[in-house]
Design a protein around this motif. Structure first.
Motif, PDB file in Angstrom:
ATOM      1  N   GLU A  89       0.828  -1.183   0.436  1.00  0.00           N
ATOM      2  CA  GLU A  89       0.069  -0.289  -0.016  1.00  0.00           C
ATOM      3  C   GLU A  89       0.908   1.385  -0.179  1.00  0.00           C
ATOM      4  OE1 GLU A  89      -4.016  -2.081   2.719  1.00  0.00           O
ATOM      5  OE2 GLU A  89      -1.565  -1.115   3.283  1.00  0.00           O
ATOM      6  N   PHE A  90       2.019   1.320   0.504  1.00  0.00           N
ATOM      7  CA  PHE A  90       3.151   2.151   0.679  1.00  0.00           C
ATOM      8  C   PHE A  90       4.525   2.130   0.238  1.00  0.00           C
ATOM      9  CE2 PHE A  90       0.035   3.629   3.629  1.00  0.00           C
ATOM     10  CZ  PHE A  90      -0.518   5.364   3.360  1.00  0.00           C
ATOM     11  N   CYS A  91       5.211   2.216   0.047  1.00  0.00           N
ATOM     12  CA  CYS A  91       6.943   2.223  -0.626  1.00  0.00           C
ATOM     13  C   CYS A  91       7.179   3.303  -0.241  1.00  0.00           C
ATOM     14  CB  CYS A  91       6.727   1.824  -1.985  1.00  0.00           C
ATOM     15  SG  CYS A  91       6.626   3.482  -3.402  1.00  0.00           S
ATOM     16  N   VAL A  92       8.667   3.396   0.108  1.00  0.00           N
ATOM     17  CA  VAL A  92      10.349   4.505   0.346  1.00  0.00           C
ATOM     18  C   VAL A  92      10.510   4.221  -0.907  1.00  0.00           C
ATOM     19  CG1 VAL A  92      11.545   5.241   1.643  1.00  0.00           C
ATOM     20  CG2 VAL A  92       9.254   3.895   2.861  1.00  0.00           C
ATOM     21  N   VAL A  93      10.884   5.659  -1.083  1.00  0.00           N
ATOM     22  CA  VAL A  93      12.026   5.622  -2.241  1.00  0.00           C
ATOM     23  C   VAL A  93      13.280   6.975  -2.031  1.00  0.00           C
ATOM     24  CG1 VAL A  93      10.252   4.446  -3.936  1.00  0.00           C
ATOM     25  CG2 VAL A  93       9.834   6.610  -3.894  1.00  0.00           C
ATOM     26  N   LYS A  94      13.954   7.196  -3.070  1.00  0.00           N
ATOM     27  CA  LYS A  94      14.770   8.387  -2.756  1.00  0.00           C
ATOM     28  C   LYS A  94      14.145   9.216  -3.860  1.00  0.00           C
ATOM     29  CE  LYS A  94      19.642   8.037  -3.069  1.00  0.00           C
ATOM     30  NZ  LYS A  94      19.567   8.195  -1.897  1.00  0.00           N
ATOM     31  N   ALA A  95      14.027  10.448  -3.854  1.00  0.00           N
ATOM     32  CA  ALA A  95      13.283  11.553  -4.410  1.00  0.00           C
ATOM     33  C   ALA A  95      14.084  11.311  -6.055  1.00  0.00           C
ATOM     34  CB  ALA A  95      13.729  13.307  -3.989  1.00  0.00           C
ATOM     35  N   ASN A  96      14.951  11.436  -6.470  1.00  0.00           N
ATOM     36  CA  ASN A  96      15.602  11.256  -7.649  1.00  0.00           C
ATOM     37  C   ASN A  96      14.925   9.639  -8.098  1.00  0.00           C
ATOM     38  OD1 ASN A  96      17.239   8.860  -6.373  1.00  0.00           O
ATOM     39  ND2 ASN A  96      18.989   9.874  -7.173  1.00  0.00           N
ATOM     40  N   GLN A  97      13.976   8.903  -7.806  1.00  0.00           N
ATOM     41  CA  GLN A  97      13.286   7.801  -7.962  1.00  0.00           C
ATOM     42  C   GLN A  97      12.430   8.125  -8.550  1.00  0.00           C
ATOM     43  OE1 GLN A  97      14.720   5.048  -4.675  1.00  0.00           O
ATOM     44  NE2 GLN A  97      13.543   3.867  -6.462  1.00  0.00           N
ATOM     45  N   LEU A  98      11.434   9.689  -8.096  1.00  0.00           N
ATOM     46  CA  LEU A  98      10.333   9.984  -9.204  1.00  0.00           C
ATOM     47  C   LEU A  98      10.449  10.293 -10.417  1.00  0.00           C
ATOM     48  CD1 LEU A  98       8.888  11.669  -5.795  1.00  0.00           C
ATOM     49  CD2 LEU A  98       8.940   9.171  -6.493  1.00  0.00           C
ATOM     50  N   ILE A  99       9.412  10.236 -10.720  1.00  0.00           N
ATOM     51  CA  ILE A  99       9.049  10.721 -12.730  1.00  0.00           C
ATOM     52  C   ILE A  99       7.502  10.820 -12.182  1.00  0.00           C
ATOM     53  CG2 ILE A  99       9.339  10.143 -15.023  1.00  0.00           C
ATOM     54  CD1 ILE A  99      10.996   7.838 -14.232  1.00  0.00           C
ATOM     55  N   ARG A 100       7.323  12.407 -13.262  1.00  0.00           N
ATOM     56  CA  ARG A 100       5.778  12.219 -13.568  1.00  0.00           C
ATOM     57  C   ARG A 100       4.648  11.292 -14.166  1.00  0.00           C
ATOM     58  NH1 ARG A 100       4.726  16.296  -9.928  1.00  0.00           N
ATOM     59  NH2 ARG A 100       6.049  17.794  -9.952  1.00  0.00           N
ATOM     60  N   LYS A 101       4.042  11.093 -13.820  1.00  0.00           N
ATOM     61  CA  LYS A 101       3.276  10.032 -14.535  1.00  0.00           C
ATOM     62  C   LYS A 101       2.281  10.299 -15.397  1.00  0.00           C
ATOM     63  CE  LYS A 101      -1.780   7.890 -13.534  1.00  0.00           C
ATOM     64  NZ  LYS A 101      -2.707   8.675 -14.612  1.00  0.00           N
ATOM     65  N   PRO A 102       2.839  10.170 -16.537  1.00  0.00           N
ATOM     66  CA  PRO A 102       1.826   9.727 -17.957  1.00  0.00           C
ATOM     67  C   PRO A 102      -0.031  10.764 -17.689  1.00  0.00           C
ATOM     68  CG  PRO A 102       3.300   8.255 -18.585  1.00  0.00           C
ATOM     69  CD  PRO A 102       3.069   7.906 -16.516  1.00  0.00           C
TER      70      PRO A 102
END
Length: 445
Positions: A183-196
Motif C-alpha cells: 500500500e506504501f513504499c519508500v523511494v529516494k526522491a531521484n526515483q520519482l517521475i511524473r505519471k503520464p
C-alpha cells in the motif's frame, strides 16, 4: 488527523478521494501497512524441489512503516507490476536477496532499516507522494508519479557520469527493502517521475522498468545505438522487455523482427507494428530448441526470407537457450545487446562467429535516471504504449508472480495495491481518446 491504530486506510482513502497536498500532510502516516514480502526464515524451503512455486514463499500481510531518510519520499502505491526479479527474489535464486539487505544494512543508520527478517518486493509502480524528507526539493505530497527502480547514491562519483556505473547502484525492491508491492513504499526522491496523465494507475505502474531497460539497450548512448533502417531481432517480442523493444525499434525507424512462441502471440506482435514475425514452433527445432546445432542457421534463413538481410542488432535477454543463435545470426560487425538471462546464466556460443565476423556483445543492466525520464516522455507523448495483459489484487500477488514465473502471460502483469479497481487514475481523457483504447489495451485479451 491521526490514523487510527496505525491503520493505512485513513491516508489511502484520502489519496483515493483526491485530497490535496496540504490535506495529505495533515494525516499521520500509518505505523503499519499491507504488503507482499518474503521471509528470511523460509530461505531454503525449495531445496530438493524441481518446481519452486513462488506462491509458497510470497506472503501478503502487515509490515512496519520505516523511518524516512532526508532524501526519501513515501508514496501511496496505487498499482505495481511483476518483473522477473520478483520471481528471483521469491525463489531465493541465484542468491537469497536477504544477502543484499544484510550488506546494505552495514551502510549506516538508514541502510540498517533495510536489514529485516522480511523483504517487501516490487520494482515497478505508480502512485501519489504522501510524505517528503527534509532534503527533498522538487516533489510534494499530492504529486502523481511513476517509480524508477534505479537506486543511486549521490555521494558516489560514478553516478555523475552514468548512474549505472556507480559501484553502489542498487535495484530498488530487489536489492533494497520497502518496494512497490504494498500500500506504501519508500523511494529516494531521484526515483520519482511524473505519471503520464492519460494512463490508468495499473498501466502507468507497469511500464518503467521494462520500457526504460529496453530504451537503454537499443536507443541510449550506452547500448546498441540503433539508427533508422536497422534490422533488429527481438527475442520474446510479446514479453515484458520484448513488447517495449518492438515499439522502440518501430518508433525509431528500425525494422523489428520478432520471435514468439505461438500464433496468438504473433498476432499481438503484428498488431503492435511488428510486420516480420517468426513463430519458433514452426522451425522444427525439437527438444533442444535454439540450442540445436543448426538453430542459428535455420533462424538466419528465416530472417533473410523476411527482410533480405541479417540483423544488425540482436535484442537478447533470454540467455542460455538463445545466446548461441543470437551470436550466429548477427551480421558482420553487428551487435548483440544483452541483459538478464531468464533461461539460464551460462551461455555457450561459437566464438569464431564473433571474432571472425567482428561482432560485439554489449552487456546492459537497468537504466539511469535520465534514460528513465526520456522513456517516460515517449510514453507521455503517446508514442510508446503500455503492454499490460493481466491485473491482480494485492492479496493475489503470489498468483501474479506465478504467472510470470511459468510464462503464462504476455506483456506485463500488474497488481492493484491502493487503487480499488481498474481504470482509475486517468487525468487526460482527451489524449487517451486520441490514442485509442484499442492501442492502449492491445494486450488485454
Amino acid at each position: 488527523m491521526a490514523a487510527q491504530n496505525g491503520s493505512s486506510h485513513v491516508l489511502l482513502d484520502a489519496v483515493r478521494s483526491g485530497a490535496s497536498g496540504p490535506e495529505l500532510r495533515e494525516i499521520e502516516l500509518p505505523t503499519r501497512f499491507r504488503a507482499a514480502f518474503t521471509r528470511k526464515d523460509e530461505v531454503g524451503i525449495f531445496e530438493g524441489h524441481a518446481d519452486k512455486d513462488v506462491r509458497r514463499s510470497l506472503h501478503v500481510g502487515e509490515v512496519e512503516m520505516p523511518e524516512l531518510a532526508p532524501d526519501e519520499c513515501v508514496v501511496a502505491v496505487m498499482s505495481a507490476a511483476i518483473n522477473f526479479n520478483t520471481v528471483w527474489s521469491a525463489t531465493f535464486e541465484p542468491v537469497p536477496t536477504f544477502a543484499f539487505l544484510e550488506r546494505f544494512g552495514r551502510q549506516g543508520r538508514h541502510g540498517a532499516r533495510h536489514d529485516l527478517p522480511y523483504h517487501v518486493l516490487g520494482s515497478d509502480g505508480a502512485g501519489v507522494v504522501v510524505r517528503t524528507g527534509s532534503g527533498v526539493k522538487r516533489w510534494n505530497p499530492g504529486d502523481k508519479v511513476v517509480l524508477s527502480p534505479c537506486y543511486v547514491d549521490e555521494e558516489d562519483h560514478g553516478s555523475y557520469d552514468d548512474g549505472m556505473m556507480s559501484e553502489s547502484q542498487l535495484a530498488w525492491g530487489f536489492e533494497t527493502n520497502f518496494g512497490s508491492l504494498g500500500e506504501f513504499c519508500v523511494v529516494k526522491a531521484n526515483q520519482l517521475i511524473r505519471k503520464p496523465a492519460h494512463l490508468t494507475w495499473e498501466e502507468a505502474g507497469s511500464t518503467t522498468l521494462c520500457a526504460a531497460t529496453a530504451y537503454r539497450m537499443l536507443v541510449g548512448s550506452h547500448g546498441a545505438r540503433m539508427k533508422q533502417g536497422d534490422v533488429v531481432l527481438v527475442w520474446g517480442a510479446t514479453g515484458g522487455l520484448g513488447s517495449f523493444a518492438t515499439q522502440l525499434v518501430k518508433n525509431g525507424g528500425g525494422i523489428p523482427v520478432g520471435v514468439v512462441s505461438s500464433e496468438e502471440k504473433a498476432e499481438i506482435a503484428r498488431a503492435q507494428g511488428c510486420e516480420h514475425v517468426i513463430d519458433r514452433s514452426e522451425l522444427d527445432l525439437g527438444e533442444q530448441g535454439f540450442r540445436h546445432p543448426k538453430a542459428g542457421r535455420m533462424l538466419g534463413e528465416a530472417i533473410r526470407r523476411l527482410v533480405g538481410e541479417d540483423p544488425g542488432i540482436v535484442f537478447e535477454y533470454l540467455g542460455r537457450e538463445t545466446f548461441g543463435a543470437s551470436v550466429y545470426v548477427a551480421r558482420r560487425g553487428g551487435t548483440i545487446v544483452t541483459c538478464g538471462s531468464s533461461t539460464g546464466y551460462r551461455h555457450e556460443y561459437d566464438n569464431r562467429f564473433l571474432w571472425m565476423r567482428l561482432k560485439s556483445i554489449i552487456g546492459s543492466h537497468g537504466f539511469n535516471y535520465h534514460e528513465a525520464v526520456e522513456t517516460n516522455r515517449l510514453i507521455g507523448l503517446g508514442m510508446i504504449h503500455p503492454t499490460l495483459s493481466k491485473v491482480f489484487p494485492l492479496d493475489e500477488a503470489g498468483e501474479a508472480t506465478r504467472a510470470v514465473q511459468t510464462n503464462q502471460h504476455v506483456g506485463k502483469v500488474a497488481v492493484l495495491c491502493g487503487a480499488t479497481s481498474e481504470g482509475q487514475g486517468v487525468d487526460d481523457p482527451a489524449l487517451r481518446e486520441r490514442i485509442g483504447e484499442k492501442t492502449l489495451t492491445l494486450y488485454r485479451r
